[in-house]
Write an enzyme that holds these catalytic residues in place. Structure first.
Site, PDB file in Angstrom:
ATOM      1  N   ASN A   9      24.190 -10.348  18.392  1.00 41.48           N
ATOM      2  CA  ASN A   9      23.032 -10.103  19.259  1.00 41.48           C
ATOM      3  C   ASN A   9      22.212  -8.989  18.624  1.00 41.48           C
ATOM      4  O   ASN A   9      22.582  -7.825  18.696  1.00 41.48           O
ATOM      5  CB  ASN A   9      23.528  -9.694  20.657  1.00 41.48           C
ATOM      6  CG  ASN A   9      22.377  -9.282  21.565  1.00 41.48           C
ATOM      7  OD1 ASN A   9      21.216  -9.543  21.258  1.00 41.48           O
ATOM      8  ND2 ASN A   9      22.711  -8.643  22.680  1.00 41.48           N
ATOM      9  N   TRP A  10      21.104  -9.378  18.009  1.00 41.25           N
ATOM     10  CA  TRP A  10      20.304  -8.397  17.269  1.00 41.25           C
ATOM     11  C   TRP A  10      19.469  -7.516  18.196  1.00 41.25           C
ATOM     12  O   TRP A  10      18.878  -6.543  17.749  1.00 41.25           O
ATOM     13  CB  TRP A  10      19.367  -9.104  16.291  1.00 41.25           C
ATOM     14  CG  TRP A  10      20.044  -9.806  15.152  1.00 41.25           C
ATOM     15  CD1 TRP A  10      21.398  -9.956  14.955  1.00 41.25           C
ATOM     16  CD2 TRP A  10      19.406 -10.464  14.054  1.00 41.25           C
ATOM     17  NE1 TRP A  10      21.629 -10.665  13.805  1.00 41.25           N
ATOM     18  CE2 TRP A  10      20.421 -10.990  13.230  1.00 41.25           C
ATOM     19  CE3 TRP A  10      18.077 -10.677  13.691  1.00 41.25           C
ATOM     20  CZ2 TRP A  10      20.150 -11.707  12.061  1.00 41.25           C
ATOM     21  CZ3 TRP A  10      17.793 -11.384  12.536  1.00 41.25           C
ATOM     22  CH2 TRP A  10      18.825 -11.890  11.724  1.00 41.25           C
ATOM     23  N   LYS A  11      19.375  -7.897  19.453  1.00 37.58           N
ATOM     24  CA  LYS A  11      18.533  -7.162  20.422  1.00 37.58           C
ATOM     25  C   LYS A  11      17.117  -7.009  19.854  1.00 37.58           C
ATOM     26  O   LYS A  11      16.639  -7.890  19.147  1.00 37.58           O
ATOM     27  CB  LYS A  11      19.170  -5.818  20.773  1.00 37.58           C
ATOM     28  CG  LYS A  11      20.642  -5.940  21.162  1.00 37.58           C
ATOM     29  CD  LYS A  11      21.192  -4.716  21.791  1.00 37.58           C
ATOM     30  CE  LYS A  11      22.689  -4.897  21.976  1.00 37.58           C
ATOM     31  NZ  LYS A  11      23.278  -3.937  22.883  1.00 37.58           N
ATOM     32  N   HIS A  95      22.740 -11.056  30.019  1.00 30.57           N
ATOM     33  CA  HIS A  95      23.214  -9.864  29.299  1.00 30.57           C
ATOM     34  C   HIS A  95      22.999  -8.647  30.204  1.00 30.57           C
ATOM     35  O   HIS A  95      22.017  -8.567  30.937  1.00 30.57           O
ATOM     36  CB  HIS A  95      22.444  -9.718  27.983  1.00 30.57           C
ATOM     37  CG  HIS A  95      23.014  -8.665  27.091  1.00 30.57           C
ATOM     38  ND1 HIS A  95      22.776  -7.323  27.292  1.00 30.57           N
ATOM     39  CD2 HIS A  95      23.845  -8.752  26.017  1.00 30.57           C
ATOM     40  CE1 HIS A  95      23.425  -6.630  26.371  1.00 30.57           C
ATOM     41  NE2 HIS A  95      24.087  -7.476  25.590  1.00 30.57           N
ATOM     42  N   GLU A  97      21.897  -5.803  29.707  1.00 33.25           N
ATOM     43  CA  GLU A  97      20.596  -5.135  29.563  1.00 33.25           C
ATOM     44  C   GLU A  97      19.520  -5.891  30.325  1.00 33.25           C
ATOM     45  O   GLU A  97      18.607  -5.288  30.899  1.00 33.25           O
ATOM     46  CB  GLU A  97      20.250  -4.985  28.068  1.00 33.25           C
ATOM     47  CG  GLU A  97      21.116  -3.902  27.421  1.00 33.25           C
ATOM     48  CD  GLU A  97      21.391  -4.092  25.944  1.00 33.25           C
ATOM     49  OE1 GLU A  97      20.691  -4.873  25.275  1.00 33.25           O
ATOM     50  OE2 GLU A  97      22.336  -3.451  25.456  1.00 33.25           O
ATOM     51  N   GLU A 167      31.702  -8.513  28.785  1.00 38.64           N
ATOM     52  CA  GLU A 167      31.194  -7.297  28.152  1.00 38.64           C
ATOM     53  C   GLU A 167      31.181  -6.159  29.173  1.00 38.64           C
ATOM     54  O   GLU A 167      30.228  -6.041  29.960  1.00 38.64           O
ATOM     55  CB  GLU A 167      29.765  -7.518  27.661  1.00 38.64           C
ATOM     56  CG  GLU A 167      29.621  -8.646  26.664  1.00 38.64           C
ATOM     57  CD  GLU A 167      28.368  -8.460  25.819  1.00 38.64           C
ATOM     58  OE1 GLU A 167      28.516  -8.242  24.625  1.00 38.64           O
ATOM     59  OE2 GLU A 167      27.257  -8.499  26.369  1.00 38.64           O
ATOM     60  N   GLY A 173      27.282  -0.650  23.219  1.00 36.31           N
ATOM     61  CA  GLY A 173      26.459   0.305  22.479  1.00 36.31           C
ATOM     62  C   GLY A 173      26.918   1.746  22.624  1.00 36.31           C
ATOM     63  O   GLY A 173      26.200   2.665  22.239  1.00 36.31           O
ATOM     64  N   SER A 212      31.032  -2.785  21.675  1.00 34.35           N
ATOM     65  CA  SER A 212      31.428  -1.936  20.548  1.00 34.35           C
ATOM     66  C   SER A 212      32.533  -2.551  19.693  1.00 34.35           C
ATOM     67  O   SER A 212      33.427  -1.840  19.221  1.00 34.35           O
ATOM     68  CB  SER A 212      31.822  -0.538  21.030  1.00 34.35           C
ATOM     69  OG  SER A 212      30.721   0.090  21.651  1.00 34.35           O
ATOM     70  N   GLY A 233      26.902  -6.585  19.023  1.00 36.27           N
ATOM     71  CA  GLY A 233      25.571  -5.984  18.985  1.00 36.27           C
ATOM     72  C   GLY A 233      25.367  -5.221  17.681  1.00 36.27           C
ATOM     73  O   GLY A 233      25.092  -5.804  16.631  1.00 36.27           O
ATOM     74  N   GLY A 234      25.535  -3.909  17.748  1.00 38.13           N
ATOM     75  CA  GLY A 234      25.237  -3.041  16.598  1.00 38.13           C
ATOM     76  C   GLY A 234      25.839  -3.512  15.286  1.00 38.13           C
ATOM     77  O   GLY A 234      25.160  -3.527  14.245  1.00 38.13           O
TER      78      GLY A 234
HETATM   79  C1  PEP Z   1      25.920  -6.513  23.062  1.00 36.77           C
HETATM   80  O1  PEP Z   1      24.758  -6.183  22.959  1.00 36.77           O
HETATM   81  O2  PEP Z   1      26.181  -7.569  23.626  1.00 36.77           O
HETATM   82  C2  PEP Z   1      26.967  -5.647  22.511  1.00 36.77           C
HETATM   83  C3  PEP Z   1      28.206  -5.969  22.710  1.00 36.77           C
HETATM   84  O3  PEP Z   1      26.546  -4.542  21.808  1.00 36.77           O
HETATM   85  P1  PEP Z   1      27.489  -3.547  20.937  1.00 36.77           P
HETATM   86  O4  PEP Z   1      28.378  -4.403  20.081  1.00 36.77           O
HETATM   87  O5  PEP Z   1      26.528  -2.726  20.143  1.00 36.77           O
HETATM   88  O6  PEP Z   1      28.273  -2.743  21.911  1.00 36.77           O
END
Ligand code: PEP
Length: 254
Positions: A9-11, A95, A97, A167, A173, A212, A233-234
């Site tokens: 997930n590049w956001k 999600h 967010e 999640e 994040g 994470s 994500g990251g």
């Molecule tokens: C996400 O955005 O779904 C996510 C899990 O981010 P991260 O891996 O950065 O925690």
């Protein structure tokens, strides 16, 4: 046996050039990763170029969101049909967010899942609790409610066509990760909710863990019996790290 699935997930990150380079690096390292389904979810405007670049490869492209509407006067929205037609396979729905920052309720997420299924996309339903909900012991009720809203909308049989991403919001994040035992307990709970209506669907549905996940913790998480890969994500913005995570998922399926 469920095939693990890892999605990036590049956001709100990426330019056309950066996307091109990241996709090229992922493709270059994917040769022996057939045991895992892999996809990237770039920002919407970068989807067509990612689809073009990945055509004929094992790397799928997904979207981060879709409209709950099919067509009409909804300025700024992008429909599930449009995403499907430009070549998306997956769409993230609900999600945290989107829920926290854009007012997406369980009911809206459920309608998006339904519309995504109708258009032929695979919805990736994101569920998870806040730290406060976990600490007050409400986490199972909250996650069950998020699942139940979608069950009410689409029914158990269509659920087999979803991917679920558990999640915990406190882990997204933040650098904090659920322990493998905490994640496994929630994944088993989710499977139990589905299993009460259909043991076959519960056995078949893939449940990713997200929050994470990094190159150095993926293998322990994916070793748990009910964790079928990850939503990243990251760490999905660095091809090298993302590929290590994909490798961990592939190894977990053996
Ligand atoms: C996400 O955005 O779904 C996510 C899990 O981010 P991260 O891996 O950065 O925690």
């Amino acid at each position: 046996m469920r095939k693990p699935i890892v999605l990036g997930n590049w956001k709100l990150n990426g330019t056309p050039a950066a996307s091109d380079a990241l996709v090229a690096s992922i493709l270059a390292g994917m040769a022996s990763l057939d045991a895992v389904d892999i996809g990237v979810c770039p920002p919407c405007v970068l989807i067509p170029q990612a689809v073009h670049q990945t055509t004929g490869t094992h790397l799928a492209v997904g979207a981060q969101n879709c409209s709950e509407f099919v067509t009409g006067a909804y300025t700024g929205e992008v429909s599930a049909d449009m995403l499907r037609e430009v070549g998306c396979r997956y769409v993230l729905v609900g999600h945290s967010e989107r829920r926290a920052l854009f007012g997406e309720t369980n009911e809206i997420a459920a309608r998006k899942v339904h519309i995504a299924l109708k258009s032929g996309l695979t919805p990736v339903l994101c569920v998870g609790e806040t730290l406060e909900e976990r600490e007050s012991g409400q986490m199972n009720t909250v996650v069950e409610g998020q699942i139940q809203a979608v069950l009410n909308e689409v029914g158990i049989e269509l659920f087999a066509r979803l991917v679920i991403a558990y999640e915990p919001i406190w882990a997204i994040g933040t650098g904090l990760t659920a322990t493998p035992a905490q994640a496994q307990a929630m994944h088993a709970m989710i499977r139990g909710v589905l299993g009460a209506q259909s043991p076959a669907v519960a056995r078949a549905v893939r449940i990713q863990y997200g929050g994470s996940v990094k190159a150095d913790n993926a293998a322990q998480l994916f070793a748990e019996p009910d964790i079928d890969g990850g939503l990243i994500g990251g760490a999905s913005l660095k091809a090298e790290d993302f590929l290590v995570i994909c490798r961990a998922a592939a190894d977990s399926s053996r």
